[in-house]
Design an enzyme around this catalytic site. Structure first.
Site, PDB file in Angstrom:
ATOM      1  N   GLY A 195       0.820  -1.203   0.000  1.00  0.00           N
ATOM      2  CA  GLY A 195       0.000   0.000   0.000  1.00  0.00           C
ATOM      3  C   GLY A 195       0.850   1.248   0.000  1.00  0.00           C
ATOM      4  N   GLY A 225       2.830   3.528   1.463  1.00  0.00           N
ATOM      5  CA  GLY A 225       3.576   3.630   2.716  1.00  0.00           C
ATOM      6  C   GLY A 225       4.126   5.011   2.983  1.00  0.00           C
ATOM      7  N   ASP A 241       8.574   5.121   8.775  1.00  0.00           N
ATOM      8  CA  ASP A 241       8.016   6.346   9.335  1.00  0.00           C
ATOM      9  C   ASP A 241       7.217   7.177   8.335  1.00  0.00           C
ATOM     10  OD1 ASP A 241       9.969   7.483   7.730  1.00  0.00           O
ATOM     11  OD2 ASP A 241      11.295   8.015   9.394  1.00  0.00           O
ATOM     12  N   ARG A 264       2.911  15.160  -5.679  1.00  0.00           N
ATOM     13  CA  ARG A 264       2.937  14.676  -7.050  1.00  0.00           C
ATOM     14  C   ARG A 264       1.507  14.527  -7.558  1.00  0.00           C
ATOM     15  NH1 ARG A 264       5.374   8.517  -6.446  1.00  0.00           N
ATOM     16  NH2 ARG A 264       3.764   7.664  -5.095  1.00  0.00           N
ATOM     17  N   ARG A 311      -2.802   1.265  -9.627  1.00  0.00           N
ATOM     18  CA  ARG A 311      -1.686   0.408 -10.025  1.00  0.00           C
ATOM     19  C   ARG A 311      -2.156  -1.011 -10.323  1.00  0.00           C
ATOM     20  NH1 ARG A 311       2.953   2.516  -6.802  1.00  0.00           N
ATOM     21  NH2 ARG A 311       2.293   4.508  -5.940  1.00  0.00           N
ATOM     22  N   ASP A 354       3.652  -3.567  -8.035  1.00  0.00           N
ATOM     23  CA  ASP A 354       3.006  -2.485  -7.306  1.00  0.00           C
ATOM     24  C   ASP A 354       3.545  -1.119  -7.733  1.00  0.00           C
ATOM     25  OD1 ASP A 354       5.191  -3.907  -5.733  1.00  0.00           O
ATOM     26  OD2 ASP A 354       5.194  -1.971  -4.717  1.00  0.00           O
ATOM     27  N   ASN A 355       4.587  -1.100  -8.560  1.00  0.00           N
ATOM     28  CA  ASN A 355       5.121   0.150  -9.097  1.00  0.00           C
ATOM     29  C   ASN A 355       4.728   0.347 -10.559  1.00  0.00           C
ATOM     30  OD1 ASN A 355       6.405   0.687  -6.672  1.00  0.00           O
ATOM     31  ND2 ASN A 355       8.357  -0.150  -7.315  1.00  0.00           N
ATOM     32  N   ASP A 394       6.705   6.243  -9.257  1.00  0.00           N
ATOM     33  CA  ASP A 394       7.604   5.838  -8.170  1.00  0.00           C
ATOM     34  C   ASP A 394       9.072   5.965  -8.575  1.00  0.00           C
ATOM     35  OD1 ASP A 394       5.456   5.381  -6.554  1.00  0.00           O
ATOM     36  OD2 ASP A 394       5.402   3.236  -6.862  1.00  0.00           O
TER      37      ASP A 394
END
Length: 513
Positions: free
Chosen positions: A98, A100, A133, A191, A198, A268-269, A278
């Site tokens: 997901g 992140g 984080d 962005r 995706r 996922d990219n 990405d």
């Protein structure tokens, strides 16, 4: 900026987790979770894309908008969220993933009716941060901001960057995963894209057997982003998949044209719209090498090397085909479509090379010509971009060795000179087969071959300058990347200096870069 006009059609349409916190967790059977950006008290603007802001309908930047650029003090109409998806990473199923480091503000529509999604990257943790984080550091943020805009101006399908800002806090990062973390300046990017959907969004719903949501997602994507798909029933999903394959192939061909290496082509990219998305351990190629990968995490297998990107795109589409199978239910169609992808891709790739060389149409003998050229490029370690610049400038009186000496990363000895001279003679003979004039051939080359590319060493120098409070390099690169088919600054259109050959964060990058 007109941020009050932002709305959230995605979360209005699909099942989600509205608990509105960033606790890292699984969120089964949902496509998003609401979450709040971390909030930063001392942001500082580094760059703002005024032209893009006007284009998408946000309008002019005002000082009061600075907090919005890092996700702080948001208006009441903005409900922020992160999406859930799955994926195959380096060829292995990774399960639920997901956003992140990305948090979506929503969607804005300009006066012409064009819709654009707006997303922060580096604004804090989400439920999908996987024990990270959710912050971003200056170097990765600068790289995303500049490179996505560079690709746009090169004519490559891509997400775009609206803003770049310091968050005002330091972030701990281990740039090369060497066990030596250091504090770095934190930053955030906004962005934009028509959509950030995706391959992995479809993979997640299919893997969880949420077939109704899978169908809703496909219908939503077709209705909003694939207006050319007008069929109904299961044929609609067949046509949808074919368009995805075509868009993906066209994008990868453009990567090959300009010498872009993504570095981490996990499913996922991969954008469902065929956009470059990405920007992590990417690189523009300096010396030509089909086996080049900029990503240290991709060693030693080099799964995502430059020359393998078409093959990997096809592999990723196989995974998407598996995810869409519950809607299409036709194995032969999927297999035939994926086999056609390879044929279409290589035909488009070779046609692209024809244009780079100034050939008006593909000849049967060109496959051998291109193979010989690739071998020469690798043996002489010729700079991909600069080689074509010099090729355009050849005249009957050109001293070949002198002409190409600043294009090679190794010394051109007599043996190498003989091979290079022989190739140029073959090239001139091939040009004679054109049915167009030399002037038209040259015009084609100049339109296809960039004179300026955003090399990693230039990004490295820019990041160092910004870290030291300077903006001159940033302004210079921004101006240069807006006109990549001209030499706005000739001093930037040179090969990589040898001093950067082994510099961490420049010639070698990790997924933390």
């Amino acid at each position: 900026m007109n941020i009050e006009r932002i709305r959230q059609p995605f979360i209005e349409k699909f099942p989600g987790d509205f608990s509105n916190n960033s606790m890292q967790r699984n969120t089964p059977k949902v496509l998003f979770a609401t979450t709040q950006p971390a909030g930063f008290d001392k942001p500082e603007l580094i760059a703002f894309n005024e032209v893009l802001s006007e284009e998408i309908g946000l309008g002019k930047f005002e000082d009061k908008d600075l907090n919005f650029l890092v996700g702080s003090n948001l208006p009441e109409n903005v409900q922020t969220y992160a999406t859930a998806y799955a994926g195959h990473q380096f060829g292995n199923w990774a399960g639920q993933l997901g956003d992140g480091r990305a948090i979506l503000a929503g969607e804005i529509t300009n006066e012409a009716g064009k819709k654009t999604e707006i997303q922060w990257k580096g604004a804090g943790a989400t439920p999908y941060s996987r024990h990270a984080d959710g912050r971003a550091v200056l170097r990765s943020s600068v790289r995303e901001y500049l490179m996505s805009e560079a690709m746009y101006h090169l004519g490559v399908p891509t997400t775009r960057a609206l803003s770049l800002a310091f968050t005002g806090e330091d972030v701990m990062r281990d740039i090369m995963y060497s066990g030596n973390p250091e504090l770095e300046k934190g930053a955030a990017v906004i962005r934009t894209a028509e959509s950030f959907i995706r391959f992995g969004h479809f993979e997640l719903m299919s893997a969880q057997r949420e077939y109704n949501t899978l169908q809703d997602l496909a219908d939503f994507t077709i209705e909003n982003y694939f207006p050319e798909v007008t069929s109904t029933d299961s044929q609609k999903y067949r046509d949808f998949f074919e368009r995805i394959c075509t868009r993906t192939a066209n994008m990868i061909v453009e990567w090959f044209r300009v010498g872009f290496v993504h570095g981490v082509m996990n499913t996922d990219n991969m954008s469902i719209l065929g956009l470059t998305i990405d920007y992590g351990p990417y690189s523009m190629m300096d010396e030509y090498d089909l086996n080049f990968t900029p990503n240290t995490t991709d060693l030693p297998g080099r799964r995502y090397a430059f020359g393998k990107q078409g093959q990997i795109a096809q592999w990723n589409l196989w995974q998407l085909a598996n995810a869409l199978h519950p809607l299409i239910k036709d194995e032969k169609f999927l297999e035939d479509t994926l086999n056609r992808f390879g044929t279409y891709f290589w035909e488009a790739h070779d046609q692209m090379l024809c244009e780079k060389f100034g050939f008006d149409q593909l000849q049967k003998e060109d496959e051998e010509f291109f193979t010989n050229w690739q071998g020469l490029m690798q043996e002489l370690q010729l700079d991909y971009t600069l080689f074509f610049t010099q090729l355009e400038r050849i005249t009957p009186d050109t001293d070949i060795k002198e002409h190409f000496k600043d294009v090679s990363y190794v010394a051109i000895n007599e043996e190498k000179l003989l091979k290079l001279t022989g190739f140029i003679k073959n090239y001139e003979a091939r040009l004679n087969l054109n049915s167009i004039s030399r002037e038209d051939s040259l015009a084609m080359m100049k339109k296809t071959n960039p004179k300026f590319i955003l090399r990693n060493y230039l990004l490295y120098e820019c990041i160092e300058e910004i870290s030291n409070g300077k903006r001159e390099m940033l302004e210079k690169l921004t101006k240069a990347l807006e006109s990549p088919y001209q030499e706005v600054y000739p001093e930037l259109s040179v090969k990589r200096p040898s001093g950067y050959d082994d510099t961490a964060g420049c010639s070698t990058l990790s997924c933390s870069s």
